[in-house]
Enzyme design. Structure first.
Site, mmCIF file in Angstrom:
data_model
loop_
_atom_site.group_PDB
_atom_site.id
_atom_site.type_symbol
_atom_site.label_atom_id
_atom_site.label_comp_id
_atom_site.label_asym_id
_atom_site.label_seq_id
_atom_site.Cartn_x
_atom_site.Cartn_y
_atom_site.Cartn_z
ATOM 1 N N SER A 11 0.699 -1.154 0.057
ATOM 2 C CA SER A 11 -0.171 0.439 0.409
ATOM 3 C C SER A 11 0.461 1.207 -0.197
ATOM 4 C CB SER A 11 -1.136 0.177 1.295
ATOM 5 O OG SER A 11 -0.128 0.077 2.516
ATOM 6 N N ASP A 184 -0.885 7.055 10.210
ATOM 7 C CA ASP A 184 -1.549 6.832 11.078
ATOM 8 C C ASP A 184 -0.491 5.261 11.938
ATOM 9 O OD1 ASP A 184 -0.805 4.533 8.988
ATOM 10 O OD2 ASP A 184 -2.564 4.462 8.380
ATOM 11 N N HIS A 187 1.675 4.077 7.619
ATOM 12 C CA HIS A 187 2.049 4.858 6.133
ATOM 13 C C HIS A 187 1.734 6.553 6.119
ATOM 14 C CE1 HIS A 187 -1.353 1.644 5.933
ATOM 15 N NE2 HIS A 187 -0.990 1.400 4.782
#
Length: 237
Positions: A11, A184, A187
């Site tokens: 991600s 977070d 990320h």
């Protein structure tokens, strides 16, 4: 055909073409010289990445890229006794998988430069504030575990004779890295993305890929003769 640089990862790579993302910055940096191609897969670990290599990198004539970044480990490092255990890959397997990914790329494209990127550091309080599960009592990742996978990634790069970007170590050299670089606990913020972008540019420069030694695609506007603009295109090869 304009040459390519592939970004392969989880991600943190998939999100890298977002506003201020390290991939978008890389595409801007290399505009008119290289196409930066995104191959990011949110949630993936090296076990799953290994299964899809042929689909991600199909063998096509003239398709050898200049470079590939391989950015996995954040999901492999999920703890086996926490809620994201299904993403966990044991450390020894993670190293084996990275070796296999590198071997695949080297066999497919012998001249392509490969840059491994370690998982980032983890802010455990941030993970508790932004969990993927409902009200977990413990974070699914720890910075200690991420550090072990980062060290393993660095070791694999050394064994394979390729470049590595250790962002786990790099980011923790700065105060308040938990909030400056991570949005977070995992990320990247725009500032964190900037760090990755700048470091990737330096690693690519170290292996001979920089704006100074890459050909610009088609004549620059400043190269056109105001009296005969078409001449520049006739002479361009």
């Amino acid at each position: 055909m304009r040459p390519k640089i592939y970004l392969f990862g989880d991600s943190i790579t998939e999100e890298s073409f977002g506003d201020g993302g390290w991939g978008a910055s890389l595409a801007h940096h290399f505009s008119r010289t290289v196409d930066v191609v995104l191959r990011g897969y949110s949630g993936y670990n090296t076990r799953w990445a290994l299964k899809v290599l042929d689909k991600v990198f199909p063998l096509v004539e003239g398709g050898e890229p200049l470079a590939v970044t391989v950015f996995f480990g954040a999901n492999d490092a999920c703890l086996p006794d926490r809620y994201a255990a299904f993403q966990h890959v044991p450390l020894h397997e993670y190293m084996h998988n990275l070796h296999s990914i590198v071997s695949f790329l080297k066999k497919r494209w012998p001249k392509t430069r490969i840059v491994l990127i370690t998982p980032p550091p983890i802010d455990e309080d941030g993970r508790l504030r932004h969990p993927f599960a409902d009200n977990p009592s413990q974070p699914e990742r720890t910075n200690e575990a991420a550090g072990a996978y980062a060290k393993a990634c660095v070791a694999v790069a050394g064994e394979c004779g390729i470049s590595v970007l250790d962002i786990w170590t790099k980011m923790q050299k700065f105060p308040n890295w938990e909030n400056t670089y991570l949005r977070d606990g995992l990320h990247l913020t725009q500032t964190g993305n900037r760090v990755v972008f700048e470091e990737v540019v330096m690693k690519l420069r170290d292996v001979g890929l920089s704006l100074e030694n890459l050909l610009v695609d088609l004549p620059l506007f400043t190269e056109l003769d105001v009296d005969d603009p078409i001449k520049a295109f006739d002479n361009y090869h």
